[in-house]
Design a protein around this motif. Structure first.
Motif, PDB file in Angstrom:
ATOM      1  N   GLY A 198       0.797  -1.224   0.000  1.00  0.00           N
ATOM      2  CA  GLY A 198       0.000   0.000   0.000  1.00  0.00           C
ATOM      3  C   GLY A 198       0.827   1.269   0.000  1.00  0.00           C
ATOM      4  N   HIS A 199       2.140   1.175  -0.246  1.00  0.00           N
ATOM      5  CA  HIS A 199       2.986   2.367  -0.290  1.00  0.00           C
ATOM      6  C   HIS A 199       2.770   3.114  -1.603  1.00  0.00           C
ATOM      7  N   THR A 200       2.707   4.435  -1.520  1.00  0.00           N
ATOM      8  CA  THR A 200       2.535   5.286  -2.705  1.00  0.00           C
ATOM      9  C   THR A 200       3.581   6.386  -2.695  1.00  0.00           C
ATOM     10  N   TYR A 201       3.990   6.788  -3.891  1.00  0.00           N
ATOM     11  CA  TYR A 201       5.024   7.815  -4.030  1.00  0.00           C
ATOM     12  C   TYR A 201       4.615   8.795  -5.115  1.00  0.00           C
ATOM     13  N   LEU A 202       4.844  10.068  -4.839  1.00  0.00           N
ATOM     14  CA  LEU A 202       4.670  11.090  -5.862  1.00  0.00           C
ATOM     15  C   LEU A 202       5.976  11.166  -6.642  1.00  0.00           C
ATOM     16  N   ASP A 203       5.939  10.718  -7.893  1.00  0.00           N
ATOM     17  CA  ASP A 203       7.138  10.562  -8.699  1.00  0.00           C
ATOM     18  C   ASP A 203       7.142  11.507  -9.886  1.00  0.00           C
ATOM     19  N   SER A 204       8.327  11.896 -10.287  1.00  0.00           N
ATOM     20  CA  SER A 204       8.533  12.503 -11.593  1.00  0.00           C
ATOM     21  C   SER A 204       9.444  11.583 -12.381  1.00  0.00           C
ATOM     22  N   PHE A 205       9.349  11.641 -13.693  1.00  0.00           N
ATOM     23  CA  PHE A 205      10.078  10.717 -14.549  1.00  0.00           C
ATOM     24  C   PHE A 205      10.952  11.499 -15.532  1.00  0.00           C
ATOM     25  N   GLN A 206      12.206  11.142 -15.557  1.00  0.00           N
ATOM     26  CA  GLN A 206      13.161  11.783 -16.458  1.00  0.00           C
ATOM     27  C   GLN A 206      14.077  10.723 -17.061  1.00  0.00           C
ATOM     28  N   PRO A 207      13.920  10.424 -18.339  1.00  0.00           N
ATOM     29  CA  PRO A 207      12.947  11.020 -19.265  1.00  0.00           C
ATOM     30  C   PRO A 207      11.535  10.535 -18.966  1.00  0.00           C
ATOM     31  N   PRO A 208      10.520  11.223 -19.487  1.00  0.00           N
ATOM     32  CA  PRO A 208       9.147  10.768 -19.273  1.00  0.00           C
ATOM     33  C   PRO A 208       8.979   9.320 -19.739  1.00  0.00           C
ATOM     34  N   CYS A 209       8.268   8.501 -18.960  1.00  0.00           N
ATOM     35  CA  CYS A 209       8.140   7.080 -19.285  1.00  0.00           C
ATOM     36  C   CYS A 209       6.976   6.844 -20.249  1.00  0.00           C
ATOM     37  N   ARG A 210       7.146   5.836 -21.069  1.00  0.00           N
ATOM     38  CA  ARG A 210       6.167   5.536 -22.118  1.00  0.00           C
ATOM     39  C   ARG A 210       5.059   4.644 -21.568  1.00  0.00           C
ATOM     40  N   VAL A 211       3.816   4.994 -21.814  1.00  0.00           N
ATOM     41  CA  VAL A 211       2.666   4.234 -21.334  1.00  0.00           C
ATOM     42  C   VAL A 211       2.509   2.969 -22.175  1.00  0.00           C
ATOM     43  N   SER A 212       2.340   1.837 -21.507  1.00  0.00           N
ATOM     44  CA  SER A 212       2.131   0.574 -22.224  1.00  0.00           C
ATOM     45  C   SER A 212       0.712   0.038 -22.052  1.00  0.00           C
ATOM     46  N   TYR A 213      -0.072   0.641 -21.160  1.00  0.00           N
ATOM     47  CA  TYR A 213      -1.509   0.338 -21.062  1.00  0.00           C
ATOM     48  C   TYR A 213      -2.161   1.548 -20.422  1.00  0.00           C
ATOM     49  N   PHE A 214      -3.310   1.974 -20.990  1.00  0.00           N
ATOM     50  CA  PHE A 214      -3.935   3.220 -20.550  1.00  0.00           C
ATOM     51  C   PHE A 214      -5.381   2.969 -20.151  1.00  0.00           C
ATOM     52  N   LEU A 215      -5.734   3.486 -18.975  1.00  0.00           N
ATOM     53  CA  LEU A 215      -7.099   3.404 -18.457  1.00  0.00           C
ATOM     54  C   LEU A 215      -7.500   4.794 -17.997  1.00  0.00           C
ATOM     55  N   SER A 216      -8.549   5.336 -18.609  1.00  0.00           N
ATOM     56  CA  SER A 216      -8.935   6.714 -18.319  1.00  0.00           C
ATOM     57  C   SER A 216     -10.343   6.767 -17.762  1.00  0.00           C
ATOM     58  N   SER A 217     -10.517   7.634 -16.751  1.00  0.00           N
ATOM     59  CA  SER A 217     -11.853   7.863 -16.216  1.00  0.00           C
ATOM     60  C   SER A 217     -11.889   9.185 -15.466  1.00  0.00           C
ATOM     61  N   LEU A 218     -11.340  10.223 -16.058  1.00  0.00           N
ATOM     62  CA  LEU A 218     -11.252  11.509 -15.372  1.00  0.00           C
ATOM     63  C   LEU A 218     -12.233  12.505 -15.969  1.00  0.00           C
ATOM     64  N   ASP A 219     -13.526  12.153 -15.861  1.00  0.00           N
ATOM     65  CA  ASP A 219     -14.602  13.049 -16.303  1.00  0.00           C
ATOM     66  C   ASP A 219     -14.470  13.452 -17.765  1.00  0.00           C
ATOM     67  N   SER A 220     -13.909  12.573 -18.596  1.00  0.00           N
ATOM     68  CA  SER A 220     -13.798  12.896 -20.015  1.00  0.00           C
ATOM     69  C   SER A 220     -14.879  12.208 -20.836  1.00  0.00           C
ATOM     70  N   TYR A 221     -15.784  11.498 -20.149  1.00  0.00           N
ATOM     71  CA  TYR A 221     -16.835  10.767 -20.862  1.00  0.00           C
ATOM     72  C   TYR A 221     -18.184  11.414 -20.567  1.00  0.00           C
ATOM     73  N   SER A 222     -18.393  12.615 -21.019  1.00  0.00           N
ATOM     74  CA  SER A 222     -19.671  13.285 -20.803  1.00  0.00           C
ATOM     75  C   SER A 222     -20.728  12.676 -21.692  1.00  0.00           C
ATOM     76  N   THR A 223     -21.968  12.692 -21.241  1.00  0.00           N
ATOM     77  CA  THR A 223     -23.038  12.193 -22.094  1.00  0.00           C
ATOM     78  C   THR A 223     -23.390  13.238 -23.132  1.00  0.00           C
ATOM     79  N   GLN A 224     -24.079  12.803 -24.150  1.00  0.00           N
ATOM     80  CA  GLN A 224     -24.416  13.727 -25.228  1.00  0.00           C
ATOM     81  C   GLN A 224     -25.383  14.797 -24.720  1.00  0.00           C
ATOM     82  N   ALA A 225     -26.242  14.388 -23.811  1.00  0.00           N
ATOM     83  CA  ALA A 225     -27.161  15.381 -23.262  1.00  0.00           C
ATOM     84  C   ALA A 225     -26.408  16.463 -22.516  1.00  0.00           C
TER      85      ALA A 225
END
Length: 988
Positions: A198-225
């Motif tokens: 359960g340990h968590t760390y606030l990390d920065s990446f240098q160079p930025p690391c490449r995503v190999s699997y992406f899961l998104s759910s940050l309020d970007s799926y608005s309904t059409q209405a």
């Protein structure tokens, strides 16, 4: 500003905590005050803080200045300077959008509150940027911290350091893909990293690391209405990615299109409510008619308006609606989420139903529909809930109508099979709107038991829900396979997770579920609150999705790699070539036979005769020369054939490719050498048993003249076998010198046997007990996963393996002993990278090593592991050959698989029946059994061997055994000499 601070829910909660005398809580409260001040002082839009608050904060910060300097010099606490850290962008200015830093900071504080309440350590700020290579796993979750917390925590345990949470899209950048023109790669600049414990760390990446699997759910799926009234649907964020992604806005719209999903599900026998649909300008795709769905389809809204009154009257008089009192009117298609837009009306109120339908007509667009669905009364408790009674007070009875809601979560497993992972339910008042937030989630089992239903009722409902929920995912997958990349929202977009909502009604005294709707992954279908309240079930709940994430990332890593494979093997190895083609691996196959069936499946086929293994060094140089002259850039080299393992290690040495080394393979491959080497190992560490405890007295027999000398050092009964044999060929129990001499003489002239590396023979002391096989994955010396299976009794003095089952029936303690013995044996022989197959026996004195096969398990084992665990052993072999670390573990088994191997004489006898082949094919087509040939040779040796293997998989072990016994009799494979019941019974 102080007013803003006091209104903060986080601050209010912390004021209550500050009253506690516990020092940890008090320090946590002070840190929040510091953080609030830092946020307020850095916000450009905030008003000046009050003098009192500023003075308090300055005093506190002055008191802790020295402490903070020391703390920041090592690993920073999560709250110091966090506002400054979170507001930093990636540094290249190429972000998709600039979000308010306040949002990320609030989400960060929410995460700390969650961790505190779960008893987990606060997030720490790592001062040194991390660096990950492009071949390292990076699972990126763009979400609020609560939505996928079960996945993040379990992912932190199984993929420690590779599970990243981004709280803002500004923490990512999107750049053109270096390997795939026209596509884009995600790069992570900073994230919350989840690790073990359960340990968590606030990390920065240098160079930025490449995503190999992406899961998104940050309020970007608005309904059409919602799009029309405010927030905009941002589908560009996940468009045209080169990495795998869990869904997309486009796929979510398809999943939540109620008319489409009901049409798909109705063809699979799933129970759905009676439905009337008014479809406006529908897409040209036609669907087969179904009695539960009536579709009125027109090209103009004016036509729909004219047809509505008559169609509604006819629908409300439908016989199937006689048992319901209400109907639901709701939009369907596009981005409508029906729960937020449905209206429930009394069925007899025809004018009201018509008015509600007409009110939706102006709002729907092309390709969308208006649905009117039957709404049935939810099942009610069979007995009143028990309330505590008092002698002086009689509590009033509560007979309120209730509604039972059920939601199943289904994921696409790693082997592209639908897999139910969670079922929850909640109880609400019957009059509560469907869009209301769920009450406290609980298990369906406990709920129905409390309501007075029997175990038989519960079992039947659970089976139907599992069947229908998985059928729903299968329908989504089937429909999705027909879509273009553009329709899916990108080449890597794929629906890996859905929610399936059910109602449970009671008709004619029987419980009947109805599938209401599907929900897309971004709605938090994993029920975080329930998962964290039921922590023992956490692994079972989210493990299938994590396995899928890793599998798809593995495919992403391996695609396009060029791998040299030495030897094609027999037909039982064909799954290797199909896997390589599916994963877009460019295989160069070197094989001594020019007509091998794989030559049409691989990228390049090189015909080279290396059957004379006494010349392996020369063969290796020649193969390496051919590769170099062809200007081929090889990423890895391996073999799936045991007798080619030494040659393969020599080729790797010539081409300077990753390998365990020639000396190591020689130790593991030569059986007597393996035993003697491990017997000489001595170590003082006591964390594992001494590896020499697993060895069995063994000696090499170089010539017949040495037999007398050798047998004096090995007790009878003993076992004679080839030093470099494979597949159990040429193994025989012997009890005296004469039998040893007969075996030695016979084995030298047996062509089927001597085609291996050499005809050298060894004598091993016989050990009793049951035989087991361990297939294990090791990378950089670390055991990643192991799969244990059991063998039944041997079929003859030649140790025919006639029955086999997976997973093992042994208790966990014995399984761990076998896995440890197999792992230690490999490690102390020097096998530190690869997929290996180890034969052992469990004796009265513990595990004993029979032999190590320094390659992926052959025959049917990879297919069995895929069926039982959903795990692709062949793909992992390719990854390790390219020196790519696979993220693997031993998942929970999904069922049992058992097999019967037929002696060659019995198989040839069964073939005399003209209907044998047709019957076998019919049984396979109907999914009752699966068959594979263990031996391709048409010639029969002087001793018995096995040929055809039939196997069956089922969640029920009893069902598996029942099928095998019946099928063996139908096919004529059972006999008095080899009664299959005798070989299966010990495995029960």
């Amino acid at each position: 500003m102080s007013a803003l601070l006091w209104e903060s829910p986080t601050y209010s909660r912390n004021c209550q905590l500050s009253a506690l005398t516990d020092s940890v809580a008090f320090r946590w409260y002070i840190n929040v005050v510091d953080t609030c001040y830092l946020f307020i002082s850095t916000s450009s839009t905030s008003k000046p803080a009050s003098t009192g608050f500023q003075a308090l904060s300055n005093t506190r910060m002055q008191q802790t200045a020295d402490t903070k300097k020391d703390h920041e010099a090592t690993v920073q606490g999560s709250y110091y300077n966090v506002a400054e850290h979170l507001s930093r962008d990636g540094g290249d200015g190429s972000h998709l959008q600039q979000e308010d830093d306040k949002s990320a900071l609030q989400l960060y504080h929410s995460l700390q509150q969650i961790l505190l309440e779960l008893g987990l350590p606060e997030t720490r700020d790592r001062t040194t940027p991390r660096a990950l290579t492009t071949s390292e796993l990076v699972i990126c979750v763009l979400s609020s911290p609560d939505k996928y917390l079960p996945v993040l925590l379990e992912g932190g345990r199984l993929c420690s350091g590779h599970m990243l949470l981004c709280l803002s899209s500004t923490w990512l950048s999107k750049i053109p893909s270096p390997e795939h023109p026209g596509l884009f790669s995600f790069r992570v600049h900073k994230a919350i990293t989840f690790e073990e414990g359960g340990h968590t760390y606030l990390d920065s990446f240098q160079p930025p690391c490449r995503v190999s699997y992406f899961l998104s759910s940050l309020d970007s799926y608005s309904t059409q209405a919602q799009d029309k009234e405010g927030p905009c649907l941002d589908s560009k964020l996940e468009a045209d990615l080169d990495c795998p992604a869990c869904g997309s806005p486009q796929l979510s719209r398809i999943t939540e299109n109620m008319l489409l999903t009901r049409q798909l599900l109705s063809q699979k026998g799933v129970g759905i409510p009676q439905t009337l649909a008014f479809s406006f300008h529908p897409l040209p795709t036609s669907r087969p008619p179904h009695p539960s769905i009536t579709v009125v389809s027109v090209q103009l809204k004016e036509q729909l308006q004219e047809l509505m009154p008559g169609a509604i009257n006819t629908f409300l008089q439908h016989p199937e609606l006689q048992s319901c009192h209400e109907v639901i009117v709701q939009p369907s298609g596009g981005g409508w989420y029906s729960c937020d837009n449905e209206t429930t009306l009394v069925k007899s109120d025809r004018e009201g139903v018509l008015s509600a339908t007409l009110a939706l007509l102006p709002r729907i667009q092309e390709g969308e529909s208006i649905l009117i669905s039957a709404s049935y009364e939810s099942v009610q408790p069979q007995k009143p809930l028990k309330l505590e009674q008092s002698v002086t007070y009689q509590a009033p009875g509560v007979l309120r109508k209730l509604a039972l809601h059920i939601r199943a979560t289904v994921c696409r497993a790693a082997d592209d099979q639908p897999q139910l992972s969670q079922v929850v339910c909640w109880v609400d008042k019957a009059e509560a709107p469907a869009s209301a937030r769920p009450t406290v989630l609980q298990t369906l089992e406990v709920t129905l038991q409390e309501w007075g239903f029997t175990q038989d009722d519960l079992t039947a409902i659970q089976q139907i829900i599992k069947q229908w929920a998985e059928a729903a995912m299968q329908a989504v997958m089937d429909n999705q396979s027909q879509l273009s990349d553009q329709d899916k929202g990108g080449a890597g977009a794929q629906t890996d997770l859905i929610g399936v909502e059910f109602a449970l009604i009671q008709q004619d005294g029987k419980l009947r579920p109805l599938l209401l709707r599907l929900t897309a992954h971004h709605r938090g279908v994993y029920s975080t609150a329930f998962s964290l309240l039921m922590l023992p079930r956490l692994a079972h709940t989210v493990e299938p999705l994590l396995q899928t994430m890793c599998q798809r990332a593995h495919s992403f890593f391996i695609a396009g790699k060029t791998i040299l494979v030495i030897g094609g093997g027999e037909s039982k190895k064909m799954s290797v070539w199909h896997t390589a083609k599916k994963q877009n691996i460019r295989v160069i196959l070197v094989n001594p036979e020019s007509d091998h069936p794989a030559n049409h499946l691989v990228w390049k086929f090189l015909h080279y005769n290396f059957t004379d293994h006494s010349q392996d060094e020369a063969h290796a140089r020649n193969i390496a020369r051919i590769i170099c002259e062809s200007n081929l850039n090889i990423n890895g080299c391996l073999t799936f054939v045991c007798n080619f393992s030494v040659l393969t290690s020599l080729v790797c040495q010539e081409l300077r490719l990753p390998s365990n080394g020639v000396e190591v393979i020689n130790i593991a491959k030569k059986k007597s050498h393996t035993q003697q080497h491990l017997g000489r190992v001595a170590h003082s560490l006591q964390h594992f048993p001494d590896v020499s405890l697993y060895t069995v007295p063994s000696l090499q027999v170089i010539s017949p003249a040495e037999l007398q000398e050798v047998i004096e050092k090995v007790d009878f009964p003993a076992v004679m076998k080839l030093e470099y044999g494979e597949g159990g060929l040429g193994v025989k129990i012997v009890e005296n010198l004469q039998q040893c001499e007969e075996f030695y003489d016979g084995i030298q002239h047996e062509e089927l046997i001597t085609r291996g590396i050499s005809p050298e023979v060894m004598l091993m002391e016989y050990v009793g007990g049951e035989k087991h096989v361990v297939d294990l994955i090791i990378f950089s010396g670390k055991l990643l996963a192991a799969f244990v299976s059991d063998y039944g009794p041997s079929g003859s003095s030649y140790f025919l393996n006639l029955s086999h089952i997976m997973p093992s029936k042994l208790c966990p303690e014995k399984v761990n002993q076998l896995v440890t013995a197999a792992y230690q044996s490999c490690i102390y022989c020097g096998l530190k990278n690869g997929v290996f197959n180890v034969d052992l026996k469990m004796t009265e004195t513990g595990p004993k090593l029979l032999e190590i096969n320094p390659r992926t398990g052959g025959i049917y084992l990879p297919a069995w592991i895929k069926a039982v665990y959903g795990f692709d052993l062949i793909l992992v072999s390719f990854l390790i050959a390219c020196d790519i670390r696979p993220h693997a573990w031993t998942p929970e088994p999904r069922g049992h698989i058992a097999g019967l191997s037929t002696p060659l004489t019995q198989y040839l006898q069964a073939l005399e029946n003209p209907s044998f082949t047709a019957t076998l094919k019919h049984l396979e087509i109907n999914g009752i059994i699966h068959s594979s040939m263990i031996r391709d040779d048409s010639s029969k040796p002087d001793f018995e061997v096995v040929s055809l293997n039939i196997s069956s998989f089922s969640p029920s072990k009893e069902e598996v055994f029942k099928r095998l016994l019946i099928v063996s009799k139908i096919l004529g494979l059972d006999s008095n000499e080899y009664p299959f019941k005798y070989f299966l019974d010990p495995l029960m």
